[in-house]
Each structure stands twice: as structure tokens, then as C-alpha cells.
Write a protein that holds these residues in place. Structure first.
Motif, PDB file in Angstrom:
ATOM      1  N   ALA A 211       2.332   5.708  -6.457  1.00 21.19           N
ATOM      2  CA  ALA A 211       1.830   6.275  -5.196  1.00 21.19           C
ATOM      3  C   ALA A 211       1.745   5.211  -4.110  1.00 21.19           C
ATOM      4  N   TYR A 212       1.656   3.946  -4.517  1.00 23.92           N
ATOM      5  CA  TYR A 212       1.591   2.874  -3.526  1.00 23.92           C
ATOM      6  C   TYR A 212       2.885   2.761  -2.736  1.00 23.92           C
ATOM      7  N   ARG A 213       3.982   3.296  -3.273  1.00 22.68           N
ATOM      8  CA  ARG A 213       5.240   3.309  -2.521  1.00 22.68           C
ATOM      9  C   ARG A 213       5.108   4.184  -1.275  1.00 22.68           C
ATOM     10  N   VAL A 214       4.131   5.071  -1.291  1.00 15.24           N
ATOM     11  CA  VAL A 214       3.864   5.929  -0.134  1.00 15.24           C
ATOM     12  C   VAL A 214       2.741   5.349   0.721  1.00 15.24           C
ATOM     13  N   ILE A 215       1.640   4.965   0.091  1.00 15.45           N
ATOM     14  CA  ILE A 215       0.470   4.610   0.897  1.00 15.45           C
ATOM     15  C   ILE A 215       0.532   3.208   1.494  1.00 15.45           C
ATOM     16  N   ILE A 216       1.298   2.292   0.905  1.00 20.30           N
ATOM     17  CA  ILE A 216       1.435   0.973   1.538  1.00 20.30           C
ATOM     18  C   ILE A 216       2.192   1.091   2.859  1.00 20.30           C
ATOM     19  N   PRO A 217       3.419   1.621   2.856  1.00 17.14           N
ATOM     20  CA  PRO A 217       4.097   1.769   4.150  1.00 17.14           C
ATOM     21  C   PRO A 217       3.379   2.751   5.062  1.00 17.14           C
ATOM     22  N   GLY A 218       2.723   3.763   4.473  1.00 18.74           N
ATOM     23  CA  GLY A 218       1.987   4.748   5.268  1.00 18.74           C
ATOM     24  C   GLY A 218       0.841   4.115   6.046  1.00 18.74           C
ATOM     25  N   CYS A 219       0.068   3.262   5.388  1.00 18.96           N
ATOM     26  CA  CYS A 219      -1.047   2.583   6.071  1.00 18.96           C
ATOM     27  C   CYS A 219      -0.534   1.638   7.152  1.00 18.96           C
ATOM     28  N   ILE A 220       0.576   0.974   6.870  1.00 16.13           N
ATOM     29  CA  ILE A 220       1.161   0.071   7.868  1.00 16.13           C
ATOM     30  C   ILE A 220       1.624   0.863   9.086  1.00 16.13           C
ATOM     31  N   GLN A 221       2.234   2.022   8.860  1.00 17.65           N
ATOM     32  CA  GLN A 221       2.680   2.854   9.976  1.00 17.65           C
ATOM     33  C   GLN A 221       1.489   3.390  10.772  1.00 17.65           C
ATOM     34  N   ILE A 222       0.458   3.824  10.077  1.00 12.99           N
ATOM     35  CA  ILE A 222      -0.747   4.329  10.752  1.00 12.99           C
ATOM     36  C   ILE A 222      -1.401   3.216  11.574  1.00 12.99           C
ATOM     37  N   ALA A 223      -1.463   2.016  11.004  1.00 12.81           N
ATOM     38  CA  ALA A 223      -2.035   0.871  11.724  1.00 12.81           C
ATOM     39  C   ALA A 223      -1.232   0.586  12.993  1.00 12.81           C
ATOM     40  N   TYR A 224       0.087   0.649  12.879  1.00 10.26           N
ATOM     41  CA  TYR A 224       0.944   0.437  14.050  1.00 10.26           C
ATOM     42  C   TYR A 224       0.708   1.517  15.107  1.00 10.26           C
ATOM     43  N   MET A 225       0.625   2.762  14.680  1.00  4.45           N
ATOM     44  CA  MET A 225       0.445   3.878  15.615  1.00  4.45           C
ATOM     45  C   MET A 225      -0.887   3.765  16.354  1.00  4.45           C
TER      46      MET A 225
END
Length: 234
Positions: A211-225
Motif C-alpha cells: 500500500a505504500y506504493r500508493v500512499i508515499i507518492p500520494g502524500c508527496i503529491q498532496i504536500a505539493y498541492m
């Protein structure tokens, strides 16, 4: 909706699409987003209309099996802290979400510096106009940390560099953004080292927690947004 994710309703469609694609492409074995009527109706051009479903799907991936048995999902902050733990980020749970996100982005950014050649270090100093007397890895890391603490464009620039590099390695394409020539060069310089770092993290956790394959890039994208939105509002 989680209070720390309510801002997603104000984000650009292109940025939401990246988050959505992380969920559907990297969570393909367990994701349920593609089966929803909202996805079939609004993807890929009107993702604001399905933000609730995107947010719900993301938090589902970030919640453990026990919680899901009872229909509960973790808060975004708890998911973010899980990611920071895996990425060995120095943070304090008492800090607000925005500050923890900045620590996450900075960790990815500074880790990538350690993988750069001396020539790349010198180019980064020049292109980012860093206040560095002698271009060493330690000096660049210190300058990046100082820049993020001061805020302003440096924070947005760092967030963009990290999010773009991660999108390239995860989805095979970077973010949609307008940038000047200098910023494009800096983004390109960081892309490889950041990609290697993220890949190494995934290799270490893949068996234990896909699941970290989703939430690691997901958190990075959310942080960027969030950084992008705050920068625009500011």
C-alpha cells in the motif's frame, strides 16, 4: 472529508489527476475507484466533482486491515506520519500537517543530494542561486534546509522538484506546470537521484506493505498541492 484534505476541492484538475492515477495505477489490485459512477462520469476532465471519492480511496489505502474491518479509516495526518516513519523523516506528531509535509519533501530532496556527482552539485548551486561558498553536498543540504525554513518561492520550488520527479518515476510522466528554463534545468537535475531514492524505499517495503506504493507518492503529491495552493493564495 478529513479536515486536512478539504483543500483538495480548490486544487487544479491536472494535479488531482496525478493523485487519482496513483490510486488506480499503483493500487490496481485492491483499488475500487474505477468502479465508481463518479469516476466513469468525471475522469479525467472534472475531478473536482469526485474529490470526495478520491479522498476516501486514498485514506482507505492508508488504513490498516483491522481498522477497515470496522469500516474505519485513518486520518490523513496519521497516514502522513506512517509515510514519514517509513521514509525516516525527522518530525513531531504535534506539528501541524503542513509542517510535517515540508519535512517529508525536504527529506526526499536532501537525500537526493547525497546521490549527486560533484558536477551536479555545482550545477544545482548555480541554477538555484544557493548561498554556498564551497559547493559540497553538506553545504547544499544546509542551504536547502535554510531556504525551506524561510518559506516563499523556495518552498514551492522544492515541492515541485520532488513531486515532479516522483510522478515521472511512478507514472512515467511529470506534472503539468509552466516553468522557466532555469527551473526546468533544476527539476531535471534532481529527477534521477530522487527517483533512485524512492525506488530504493519501495524495494525495502514492497513485500511488507505494498500500500505504500500508493500512499508515499500520494502524500508527496498532496504536500505539493497544498504548497502550490498556499503559494498562489500568498
Amino acid at each position: 472529508m478529513d479536515k486536512d484534505l478539504e483543500f483538495l476541492t480548490k486544487c487544479d484538475n491536472d494535479d488531482l489527476k496525478v493523485l487519482c492515477d496513483y490510486l488506480t495505477e499503483k493500487g490496481s489490485l485492491t483499488e475500487s475507484l474505477k468502479n465508481k459512477d463518479s469516476y466513469k462520469k468525471y475522469y479525467p476532465n472534472n475531478l473536482i466533482a469526485m474529490v470526495d471519492d478520491i479522498e476516501c480511496e486514498f485514506r482507505k489505502f492508508g488504513s490498516n486491515t483491522f481498522s477497515n474491518l470496522f469500516g474505519k479509516t485513518n486520518s490523513y495526518k496519521k497516514i502522513l506520519c506512517k509515510v514519514c516513519d517509513k521514509m525516516k523523516v525527522n518530525y513531531n506528531e504535534e506539528q501541524n500537517v503542513s509542517f510535517i509535509e515540508q519535512n517529508l519533501l525536504l527529506k526526499v530532496l536532501t537525500d537526493s543530494v547525497e546521490k549527486m556527482s560533484q558536477e551536479e552539485i555545482e550545477n544545482i548551486v548555480k541554477d538555484m542561486h544557493l548561498n554556498v561558498n564551497i559547493p559540497t553536498k553538506e553545504a547544499v543540504v544546509a542551504a536547502l534546509q535554510a531556504g525551506v525554513k524561510l518559506g516563499g518561492f523556495a518552498v514551492y520550488q522544492g515541492a515541485l522538484i520532488v513531486a515532479n520527479a516522483v510522478a515521472k518515476i511512478v507514472l512515467g510522466k511529470g506534472l503539468t506546470f509552466v516553468a522557466n528554463q532555469t527551473l526546468t534545468k533544476v527539476i531535471g537535475a534532481f529527477a534521477g537521484p530522487i527517483g533512485w531514492g524512492v525506488t530504493a524505499v519501495w524495494t525495502a517495503i514492497d513485500i511488507a506493505g505494498p500500500a505504500y506504493r500508493v500512499i508515499i507518492p500520494g502524500c508527496i503529491q498532496i504536500a505539493y498541492m497544498r504548497t502550490k495552493l498556499n503559494s498562489t493564495l500568498g
